[in-house]
Design a protein around this motif. Structure first.
Motif, PDB file in Angstrom:
ATOM      1  N   PHE A 155       0.841  -1.207   0.000  1.00 18.36           N
ATOM      2  CA  PHE A 155       0.000   0.000   0.000  1.00 18.36           C
ATOM      3  C   PHE A 155       0.870   1.249   0.000  1.00 18.36           C
ATOM      4  N   ALA A 186     -10.076  -4.130  -3.574  1.00 22.36           N
ATOM      5  CA  ALA A 186      -9.560  -3.065  -2.698  1.00 22.36           C
ATOM      6  C   ALA A 186     -10.000  -1.709  -3.245  1.00 22.36           C
ATOM      7  N   THR A 215     -22.323  -2.932 -11.050  1.00 25.67           N
ATOM      8  CA  THR A 215     -23.433  -3.058 -10.098  1.00 25.67           C
ATOM      9  C   THR A 215     -24.270  -1.788 -10.245  1.00 25.67           C
ATOM     10  N   ASP A 272     -15.924   3.007   0.579  1.00 25.42           N
ATOM     11  CA  ASP A 272     -15.736   3.217  -0.860  1.00 25.42           C
ATOM     12  C   ASP A 272     -16.167   4.641  -1.222  1.00 25.42           C
ATOM     13  N   ALA A 331     -12.097  -3.085  -9.506  1.00 28.01           N
ATOM     14  CA  ALA A 331     -12.139  -1.621  -9.368  1.00 28.01           C
ATOM     15  C   ALA A 331     -11.716  -0.977 -10.694  1.00 28.01           C
TER      16      ALA A 331
HETATM   17  N1  LIG Z   1     -19.707  -2.459  -4.216  1.00 28.50           N
HETATM   18  C1  LIG Z   1     -19.868  -2.217  -5.481  1.00 28.50           C
HETATM   19  O1  LIG Z   1     -20.966  -2.227  -5.977  1.00 28.50           O
HETATM   20  C2  LIG Z   1     -18.690  -1.947  -6.348  1.00 28.50           C
HETATM   21  C3  LIG Z   1     -18.903  -1.836  -7.720  1.00 28.50           C
HETATM   22  C4  LIG Z   1     -17.815  -1.599  -8.551  1.00 28.50           C
HETATM   23  C5  LIG Z   1     -16.558  -1.483  -8.014  1.00 28.50           C
HETATM   24  N2  LIG Z   1     -16.378  -1.563  -6.682  1.00 28.50           N
HETATM   25  C6  LIG Z   1     -15.030  -1.381  -6.187  1.00 28.50           C
HETATM   26  O2  LIG Z   1     -14.668  -2.476  -5.391  1.00 28.50           O
HETATM   27  C7  LIG Z   1     -13.727  -2.007  -4.433  1.00 28.50           C
HETATM   28  C8  LIG Z   1     -14.153  -2.494  -3.067  1.00 28.50           C
HETATM   29  O3  LIG Z   1     -15.348  -1.868  -2.666  1.00 28.50           O
HETATM   30  P1  LIG Z   1     -15.786  -1.905  -1.137  1.00 28.50           P
HETATM   31  O4  LIG Z   1     -17.124  -1.314  -1.054  1.00 28.50           O
HETATM   32  O5  LIG Z   1     -15.535  -3.268  -0.579  1.00 28.50           O
HETATM   33  O6  LIG Z   1     -14.735  -0.875  -0.503  1.00 28.50           O
HETATM   34  P2  LIG Z   1     -14.175  -0.870   0.987  1.00 28.50           P
HETATM   35  O7  LIG Z   1     -13.578   0.487   1.178  1.00 28.50           O
HETATM   36  O8  LIG Z   1     -15.194  -1.343   1.962  1.00 28.50           O
HETATM   37  O9  LIG Z   1     -13.035  -1.976   0.954  1.00 28.50           O
HETATM   38  C9  LIG Z   1     -11.813  -1.800   0.333  1.00 28.50           C
HETATM   39  C10 LIG Z   1     -10.739  -2.367   1.231  1.00 28.50           C
HETATM   40  O10 LIG Z   1      -9.503  -2.336   0.522  1.00 28.50           O
HETATM   41  C11 LIG Z   1      -8.479  -2.042   1.446  1.00 28.50           C
HETATM   42  N3  LIG Z   1      -7.317  -1.591   0.694  1.00 28.50           N
HETATM   43  C12 LIG Z   1      -7.105  -0.409   0.083  1.00 28.50           C
HETATM   44  N4  LIG Z   1      -5.933  -0.417  -0.577  1.00 28.50           N
HETATM   45  C13 LIG Z   1      -5.397  -1.650  -0.393  1.00 28.50           C
HETATM   46  C14 LIG Z   1      -4.222  -2.296  -0.837  1.00 28.50           C
HETATM   47  N5  LIG Z   1      -3.344  -1.641  -1.601  1.00 28.50           N
HETATM   48  N6  LIG Z   1      -4.007  -3.567  -0.475  1.00 28.50           N
HETATM   49  C15 LIG Z   1      -4.910  -4.241   0.298  1.00 28.50           C
HETATM   50  N7  LIG Z   1      -6.038  -3.690   0.757  1.00 28.50           N
HETATM   51  C16 LIG Z   1      -6.285  -2.414   0.412  1.00 28.50           C
HETATM   52  C17 LIG Z   1      -9.115  -1.003   2.359  1.00 28.50           C
HETATM   53  O11 LIG Z   1      -8.432  -0.923   3.577  1.00 28.50           O
HETATM   54  C18 LIG Z   1     -10.529  -1.556   2.513  1.00 28.50           C
HETATM   55  O12 LIG Z   1     -10.657  -2.407   3.618  1.00 28.50           O
HETATM   56  C19 LIG Z   1     -13.664  -0.487  -4.573  1.00 28.50           C
HETATM   57  O13 LIG Z   1     -12.563  -0.123  -5.351  1.00 28.50           O
HETATM   58  C20 LIG Z   1     -14.919  -0.172  -5.291  1.00 28.50           C
HETATM   59  O14 LIG Z   1     -14.828   1.026  -6.058  1.00 28.50           O
HETATM   60  C21 LIG Z   1     -17.414  -1.803  -5.828  1.00 28.50           C
END
Ligand SMILES: NC(=O)c1ccc[n+]([C@@H]2O[C@H](COP(=O)([O-])OP(=O)(O)OC[C@H]3O[C@@H](n4cnc5c(N)ncnc54)[C@H](O)[C@@H]3O)[C@@H](O)[C@H]2O)c1
Length: 438
Positions: free
Chosen positions: A122, A170, A248, A281, A220
């Motif tokens: 990270f 992530a 989504t 997010d 992502a």
């Molecule tokens: N939920 C959806 O509908 C959706 C749709 C499209 C894309 N996404 C993408 O999926 C990803 C996850 O969404 P979420 O709601 O679970 O987010 P979230 O913030 O709940 O979870 C992301 C996790 O990633 C961790 N993280 C960040 N950088 C990291 C790294 N370099 N190595 C390891 N861990 C790391 C953070 O600490 C966090 O716990 C986001 O990028 C979001 O944009 C989500």
């Protein structure tokens, strides 16, 4: 080209699912699979678990479940691993994410507590709104990749896995433009040794996965495995890759509705989309750098579906705006509004309004499951490089450089199912159907 009906090895043994990031999406996915395994819930939204596939003529009545048609790993054979910048185990992280009911999580606590994230690769430069202490140290980006490679091997050995796939769940990294160091694998590896800024943490994970014989899917919108260097590595290693940005919520609706408007030749003056979202997010996307990455991903959809160059009278001049507002009270339960200004016969204007009270991670979790199982299938078949047939799951689907991406959900589904039919040596379905009237 992949041969029709080529042999597919059985999914023997356990499949490791390595998740980068253990936030809302990952924990909802893991807890969901654990609940389904115990018969506490059903896999709603998962094509691999509930979807069927029609085979042959409509008169034949053959529509098996997809999971009975192609050999997919069984849910009981999945083993989860993860990395995160926070130390909380999957139970604690799921509680924190607040997506699933506490009572369900408490019932699953023994299984969920066992999933403890490994320290992350990270760098806050790439995700401005986050900071955490559970992070790897290494002199170079290549040294960090080597640590990941060791961990992947350890995870595989400890859990006696026969195969592994990796999915990026992530946070969204800041917007990065393709750089000359992404052009070839050689330039990419040199840049990793020199700690080049254009190598983001997500690329280090993708590199480590591919070096370890593990296919990589990007959930992502950040630039990650969609670079010539990593495509080259995937092809060299005979591994599948796909991405990016899980489809989504609002974009899912867009790719359902826009093909319908185009099919009926209804014109578009404008499409205004706004969201309120209160999870982590949403907080990350409140930063302009991360939002820019998301915006690019969300904006491209309409241009590709509506094809203004082919239909200039209908689509050459529409406004398309996308906003995401971080609004903590809503947590993961996002609300997405769309105002769509369309026009019909003789140019008369009309409006469509959508108010989607959705649950982001509830929509994303089955996508993670399907991708894990289909990527494993692709790995066993020897499908290498970009897996365009998995476009169905993504907002910005990866495709060959000479192609434009296919965004229409219904074409994407047809492509996915026809790929499965091809794999099993079945006739493709064209929907011509003239033979029924001979
Ligand atoms: N939920 C959806 O509908 C959706 C749709 C499209 C894309 N996404 C993408 O999926 C990803 C996850 O969404 P979420 O709601 O679970 O987010 P979230 O913030 O709940 O979870 C992301 C996790 O990633 C961790 N993280 C960040 N950088 C990291 C790294 N370099 N190595 C390891 N861990 C790391 C953070 O600490 C966090 O716990 C986001 O990028 C979001 O944009 C989500």
């Amino acid at each position: 080209m992949l041969k029709k009906g080529a042999p597919i090895s059985d999914p023997k043994g356990k499949l490791g699912v390595l998740l980068v990031g253990m936030g809302a999406v990952s924990t909802t996915f893991i807890a969901g699979v654990e609940a389904i395994r115990r018969g506490l819930a059903r896999p709603i939204g998962s094509l691999t678990q509930m979807g069927t596939i029609r085979l042959g003529k409509r008169t034949e009545g053959r529509s098996p479940l997809i999971k009975d048609f192609v050999p997919l790993a069984n849910l009981d054979d999945l083993v989860f691993g993860a990395w995160d910048i926070f130390e909380e185990n999957c139970y604690e992280a799921a509680m924190q994410a607040g997506v699933l009911e506490k009572e369900l999580l408490v019932r699953l606590k023994p299984q969920l507590s066992k999933v403890r994230p490994m320290p992350a690769v990270f760098d806050q430069q790439y995700v401005k709104r986050l900071s955490g202490s559970h992070v790897k140290k290494g002199k170079t980006k290549m040294a960090l990749a080597e640590q990941l490679i060791e961990e992947i091997a350890g995870f595989k050995k400890k859990n006696r896995l026969s195969r592994v796939v990796m999915i990026w769940c992530a946070s969204t990294e800041m917007f990065i433009k393709p750089h000359p160091v992404h052009k070839t694998l050689e330039a990419f590896e040199t840049a990793m040794r020199e700690n080049h800024k254009a190598i983001a943490p997500s690329m280090i994970y993708a590199y480590a996965a591919l070096k370890s014989g593990v296919g990589f899917a990007n959930g992502a919108p950040n630039l990650t495995v969609d670079t010539p260097a990593l495509i080259e590595l995937a092809e060299k290693q005979n591994l599948p890759i796909c991405g990016k940005d899980f489809k989504t919520g609002q974009t899912l609706m867009k790719t359902i509705l826009a093909p319908g408007l185009k099919a009926r030749l209804l014109g578009l003056h404008g499409w205004y989309s706004t969201n309120i979202l209160g999870n982590r997010d949403g907080e990350v996307l409140d930063d302009p750098g991360s939002f820019k990455t998301k915006e690019e991903s969300k904006l491209s959809v309409l241009e590709y579906i509506l094809q203004p160059q082919v239909y200039p009278d209908l689509y050459s001049d529409f406004s398309h705006l996308v906003r995401i507002n971080y609004y903590p009270p809503r947590g993961d339960n996002k609300e997405g509004w769309d105002n769509i200004d369309i026009f019909g016969w003789l140019g008369y204007p009309m409006q469509i309004k959508i108010d989607f009270l959705c649950r982001d991670s509830i929509l994303a979790a089955p996508i993670v499951l399907d991708l894990a199982l289909f990527m494993d299938l692709a790995q066993r078949v020897g499908m290498r490089g970009i897996q365009e047939w998995l476009s169905f799951y993504f907002k910005s689907p990866m495709c060959a450089p000479k192609l434009y991406p296919e965004h229409d959900l219904f074409i994407q589904l047809m492509k996915l199912k026809n790929t499965l039919r091809h794999l099993r040596g079945e006739e493709l379905i064209t929907h011509l159907g003239l033979e029924y009237y001979d």
